[in-house]
Design an enzyme around this catalytic site. Structure first.
Site: not given
Length: 247
Positions: A37, A86, A152, A156, A187
């Site tokens: 991360d 991810n 976005y 994706k 999240t």
């Protein structure tokens, strides 16, 4: 016996949300995990797992960081079996003509180029191990359009196309490449804490199951695609979206 016993997995975006839930689940299922991360929370995720995890600070849009992440997995644990690309982020809902050019560049750098680099530089290590599984986080918005999410959704959608093409490129190497297409998941992007311990708000959302998905539910899908239960599955973009795409 765990579903990932003896396997070594890299998870990007492992500091919070779906990545953190996946890191913890993969470890419970027997994997040794590289928690990658850029946020700093990768350290606490690895610490929560213990000796079978290592934290790596990694900006997935930077080639050198991605190479170092993969080298760390092989050097620390001896091989590589699974890569879960991810890491990603969203942004404001706005019409395409109001989308800032620099924001678009950063969105593509992380959400699409980051997946490209994660696949590209993992291939030699996976080949050396006789194969493996790559899982990418796409989105329901990468399959259908939604007002205000052109940038976005395009990034994706690129992940979906990249997944399918890579699955064909590496099928003969016994390397499977699949994607998860989450819907609305609680999240950090939706206000959750990095450790995922806060319950999702009880609100009625506008799709069939009418609730947020949880990071654990995405992690379970990632586990299926990472492990041997999906040994004949490649090139798939799997919706985990509460029925959003079925409408």
């Amino acid at each position: 016996m765990g579903k990932l016993d003896g396997k070594v997995a890299i998870i990007t975006g492992a500091g919070s949300g779906m990545g953190r839930a996946s890191a913890l689940l993969f470890a419970r299922e027997g994997a040794k995990v590289v928690c990658a991360d850029v946020s700093g929370h990768e350290e606490s995720a690895a610490a929560e797992i213990g000796e079978n995890a290592v934290a790596v600070r990694c900006d997935v849009a930077r080639t050198d960081d991605v190479k170092r992440m993969i080298d760390t997995a092989v050097r620390r644990f001896g091989k590589l079996d699974v890569v879960f690309n991810n890491a990603g982020f969203s942004g404001p809902h706005q019409p395409l003509d109001e989308t800032d050019d620099d924001f678009m560049d950063s969105l593509y750098a992380v959400n699409l180029k980051g997946v490209f680099l994660g696949i590209k530089y993992a291939i030699p290590a996976l080949r050396a191990n006789g194969g493996g599984s790559i899982v990418n986080t796409a989105s329901a918005m990468g399959i259908v359009g939604r007002k205000g999410l052109a940038a976005y959704g395009a990034a994706k959608g690129g992940v979906v196309a990249l997944t399918m093409a890579a699955a064909l490129d590496y099928a003969e190497d016994n390397i499977r490449v699949n994607a998860i297409c989450p819907g609305m998941v609680f999240t950090g992007l939706a206000g959750a804490n990095p450790d995922n311990r806060a319950a999702a708000p009880e609100v009625a959302l506008p799709f069939p199951m009418k609730r947020f998905g949880t990071p654990d539910e995405i992690a379970s899908a990632a586990l299926f695609l990472a492990g041997d239960d999906s040994s004949f599955v490649t090139g798939v973009a799997l919706p985990v979206d509460g029925g959003y795409l079925a409408e």
